[in-house]
Motif scaffolding. Sequence first.
Motif, mmCIF file in Angstrom:
data_model
loop_
_atom_site.group_PDB
_atom_site.id
_atom_site.type_symbol
_atom_site.label_atom_id
_atom_site.label_comp_id
_atom_site.label_asym_id
_atom_site.label_seq_id
_atom_site.Cartn_x
_atom_site.Cartn_y
_atom_site.Cartn_z
ATOM 1 N N ALA A 84 0.834 -1.204 0.000
ATOM 2 C CA ALA A 84 0.000 0.000 0.000
ATOM 3 C C ALA A 84 0.871 1.257 0.000
ATOM 4 N N ALA A 85 1.961 1.231 0.778
ATOM 5 C CA ALA A 85 2.843 2.384 0.892
ATOM 6 C C ALA A 85 3.487 2.736 -0.451
ATOM 7 N N LYS A 86 3.922 1.730 -1.190
ATOM 8 C CA LYS A 86 4.549 1.991 -2.494
ATOM 9 C C LYS A 86 3.541 2.583 -3.470
ATOM 10 N N TYR A 87 2.298 2.108 -3.405
ATOM 11 C CA TYR A 87 1.258 2.669 -4.268
ATOM 12 C C TYR A 87 1.007 4.138 -3.917
ATOM 13 N N TYR A 88 0.846 4.420 -2.629
ATOM 14 C CA TYR A 88 0.584 5.797 -2.202
ATOM 15 C C TYR A 88 1.762 6.712 -2.522
ATOM 16 N N SER A 89 2.959 6.184 -2.355
ATOM 17 C CA SER A 89 4.156 6.975 -2.647
ATOM 18 C C SER A 89 4.168 7.408 -4.106
ATOM 19 N N ALA A 90 3.796 6.507 -5.002
ATOM 20 C CA ALA A 90 3.753 6.830 -6.428
ATOM 21 C C ALA A 90 2.644 7.835 -6.744
ATOM 22 N N GLN A 91 1.539 7.752 -5.979
ATOM 23 C CA GLN A 91 0.409 8.657 -6.196
ATOM 24 C C GLN A 91 0.606 10.017 -5.528
ATOM 25 N N LYS A 92 1.565 10.079 -4.628
ATOM 26 C CA LYS A 92 1.831 11.296 -3.838
ATOM 27 C C LYS A 92 0.634 11.689 -2.968
ATOM 28 N N LYS A 93 -0.062 10.686 -2.477
ATOM 29 C CA LYS A 93 -1.165 10.922 -1.552
ATOM 30 C C LYS A 93 -1.608 9.592 -0.965
ATOM 31 N N GLY A 94 -2.327 9.672 0.158
ATOM 32 C CA GLY A 94 -2.836 8.461 0.792
ATOM 33 C C GLY A 94 -2.566 8.460 2.283
ATOM 34 N N THR A 95 -3.276 7.591 2.988
ATOM 35 C CA THR A 95 -3.144 7.485 4.441
ATOM 36 C C THR A 95 -3.088 6.024 4.843
ATOM 37 N N ILE A 96 -2.169 5.704 5.739
ATOM 38 C CA ILE A 96 -2.045 4.369 6.317
ATOM 39 C C ILE A 96 -2.249 4.474 7.822
ATOM 40 N N VAL A 97 -3.053 3.571 8.359
ATOM 41 C CA VAL A 97 -3.288 3.517 9.803
ATOM 42 C C VAL A 97 -2.934 2.127 10.299
ATOM 43 N N GLY A 98 -2.131 2.054 11.343
ATOM 44 C CA GLY A 98 -1.791 0.774 11.947
ATOM 45 C C GLY A 98 -2.254 0.724 13.391
ATOM 46 N N ILE A 99 -2.994 -0.323 13.742
ATOM 47 C CA ILE A 99 -3.425 -0.499 15.129
ATOM 48 C C ILE A 99 -2.331 -1.275 15.855
ATOM 49 N N SER A 100 -1.550 -0.571 16.656
ATOM 50 C CA SER A 100 -0.488 -1.204 17.421
ATOM 51 C C SER A 100 -0.968 -1.389 18.868
#
Length: 243
Positions: free
Chosen positions: A118-134
């Motif tokens: 997901a991070a690589k996709y968002y990085s290429a799009q220059k937008k996006g949000t990732i949430v991790g429940i730790s």
Amino acid sequence: MPTVLLLGATSDISVAIAKEFGAHGYALQLAARNTEHLSPIQSDLKIRYNVDCTVHAFDALNYDSHQSFFDSLPVKPDVTICVFGVMYEEEDAWNDWKLTHRMIDTNYTGAVSILNIAAKYYSAQKKGTIVGISSVAGERGRQSKLIYGSAKAAFSAYLAGLRNKLFKDNVHVVSVKPGFVYTKMTEELPLPKPLTAQPEEVAKAVFNAVEKKKNTIYTKWMWKYIMLIIKNVPEPMFKKMNI
């Protein structure tokens, strides 16, 4: 209409998060290993919020399938939330390597595998949000959460590093440390009421963190200070404590 992907969508916390985002007009992508458990959740969400809600098969431990899973999503999510995890009794895990291995792989390895994609996709799009429940269990190693806590510590470190890595690409990463939560996983535990959140509280905190681009959140504010105290107990004293 923005879209949110929930990885591990059958958990109590994930269902509450889906309702919160659905109430704010997000399209919902529910992903889990047992998709048959998602059908009633999907139906309820569609009726309740009148939003698009799709179901997708996802196995956190089948790493080789993660890229094809993400590629197959008909609409790429604006927000990806990693909710899945597993917590066995620590003494059982101490005596059974299979349980230890599964806790590590589910809470850390599987999460890193899919979030890297997901991070690589968002990085290429220059937008996006990732949430991790730790978890607050990862803030200092303790005998009562030896394996679970160490896996969550690794996950928290990963999320922090990912936040640092993706900042330049306008991708935001949120670390969520709920503390105790009333769920099916904890229903047998004698949890202290003032320190224990409802799944709905976690959901509201997650949505607020996404909207306001917060970095690390604790569902109950007291946990930030409780863990600060625990982290600052001198090691010669801490190693003698039964916690």
